[in-house]
Design an enzyme around this catalytic site. Structure first.
Site, short mmCIF file in Angstrom:
data_model
loop_
_atom_site.label_atom_id
_atom_site.label_comp_id
_atom_site.label_asym_id
_atom_site.label_seq_id
_atom_site.Cartn_x
_atom_site.Cartn_y
_atom_site.Cartn_z
N ASN A 76 0.86 -1.18 0.00
CA ASN A 76 0.00 0.00 0.00
C ASN A 76 0.90 1.23 0.00
O ASN A 76 1.48 1.58 1.02
CB ASN A 76 -0.90 -0.04 1.26
N LYS A 130 0.11 4.27 -0.32
CA LYS A 130 -0.54 5.47 0.24
C LYS A 130 -0.31 6.68 -0.68
O LYS A 130 -0.23 6.50 -1.89
CB LYS A 130 -0.06 5.72 1.67
N HIS A 132 -9.59 1.16 4.73
CA HIS A 132 -8.33 1.37 5.46
C HIS A 132 -8.59 2.34 6.62
O HIS A 132 -9.38 3.27 6.48
CB HIS A 132 -7.26 1.92 4.51
N GLU A 179 -7.02 4.77 7.70
CA GLU A 179 -6.78 6.19 7.36
C GLU A 179 -7.99 6.77 6.63
O GLU A 179 -8.30 7.96 6.78
CB GLU A 179 -5.49 6.32 6.54
N GLU A 182 -5.42 -4.79 10.61
CA GLU A 182 -4.41 -3.76 10.82
C GLU A 182 -4.72 -2.96 12.09
O GLU A 182 -5.51 -2.00 12.04
CB GLU A 182 -4.40 -2.79 9.63
N GLY A 225 2.43 2.43 10.69
CA GLY A 225 3.37 3.54 10.50
C GLY A 225 4.11 3.95 11.77
O GLY A 225 4.73 5.00 11.82
N SER A 235 3.45 -1.91 10.40
CA SER A 235 4.90 -1.96 10.63
C SER A 235 5.54 -3.30 10.25
O SER A 235 6.46 -3.78 10.93
CB SER A 235 5.22 -1.59 12.09
P1 PGA Z 1 2.83 0.40 7.59
O1 PGA Z 1 1.35 0.60 6.98
O2 PGA Z 1 3.38 -0.87 7.03
O3 PGA Z 1 3.59 1.62 7.14
O4 PGA Z 1 2.67 0.34 9.07
C1 PGA Z 1 0.50 -0.49 6.79
C2 PGA Z 1 -0.81 -0.03 6.19
O5 PGA Z 1 -1.31 1.05 6.57
O6 PGA Z 1 -1.40 -0.70 5.33
#
Ligand code: PGA
Length: 248
Positions: free
Chosen positions: A9, A11, A94, A96, A164, A170, A210
């Site tokens: 992803n 983003k 997601h 976000e 997640e 992140g 992460s």
């Molecule tokens: P990350 O994000 O690997 O940077 O923690 C995962 C995601 O949001 O899909």
């Protein structure tokens, strides 16, 4: 046997030009690995470029979001029909999107339905926040998100679920593999309730938050985790390739 799936992803990162170089860098290695499915999910503006580069290659392409209507007066949105032209997959719900763009369970449910209607495989994201986690509410909350996301859908098809935990995204602080495996098992049992044993045993469940080359193995060794949704570590060719290789 469920085949391991690693989805990147990206983003809101990479211009089309940068996307093109990153795909070029990864393509040789990724396309030589058959035992793991890999998918990349660049921003909308790079999907066309990515689609051309990935033609005939065993690396899937996903969108990070889409609207549920086919067309119309929805300024700034992309429809399932448009996504379908370029992508095999779409990330839906997601955290976000839920957090910063006010996506409700109802909107997410409409998007999941639209993905099925257009033959796009949805990667449906669920995950609790830190307070819910610390209060021991993870199982109940995830179950509610799953039930609402799939409400009114009679066939699970090729849907994928990504677990997640919001606090792990992140932050560099991944969930423990055991905790993630425990929640994945719970997700499978909820799907078993809703769709029966066969659908539950075929469902691919990803962990996200992460994930990096150094911790991916712990996650995929969990019985109910079948891969990962990778954010930050999917933005560099070597780290994404090393994650896929570790699963191969
Ligand atoms: P990350 O994000 O690997 O940077 O923690 C995962 C995601 O949001 O899909």
């Amino acid at each position: 046997m469920r085949k391991t799936l690693i989805a990147g992803n990206w983003k809101m990162n990479k211009t089309a030009e940068e996307a093109s170089s990153l795909i070029d860098e990864m393509l040789g290695e990724l396309s030589s690995i058959d035992s793991v499915d890999s998918i990349i999910c660049p921003p909308f503006t790079s999907l066309d470029t990515a689609h051309k580069l990935l033609k005939g290659i065993n690396v899937g392409l996903g969108a990070q979001n889409m609207h549920f209507e086919e067309s119309g007066a929805f300024t700034g949105e992309i429809s399932p029909l448009m996504v379908k032209e370029l992508c095999s997959h779409v990330i839906i719900g997601h955290s976000e999107r839920r957090q910063y763009f006010c996506e409700t369970d109802d909107i997410i449910n409409k998007k999941v339905k639209a993905a099925f209607a257009y033959g796009i495989k949805p990667i449906v994201c669920v995950g609790e926040n830190l307070e819910q986690n610390e209060a021991g509410e993870t199982k109940a909350f995830i179950e509610k998100q799953i039930r609402l996301a799939f409400d009114g859908i009679s066939d699970l098809g090729d849907a994928i679920v990504a677990y997640e935990p919001i606090w792990a995204i992140g932050t560099g602080k991944a969930a423990s593999a055991e905790d993630a495996g425990f929640t994945a098992k719970h997700i499978r049992s909820v799907i078993n309730d809703l769709y029966g044993a066969e659908a539950a045993s075929n469902l691919r469940i990803l962990y996200g938050g992460s994930v990096k080359p150094s911790n991916i193995k712990e996650f995929i060794l969990q019985e109910d985790i079948d891969g990962a949704l990778v954010g930050g570590a999917s933005l560099q060719a070597d780290s994404f390739i090393n994650i896929v290789k570790a699963c191969a």
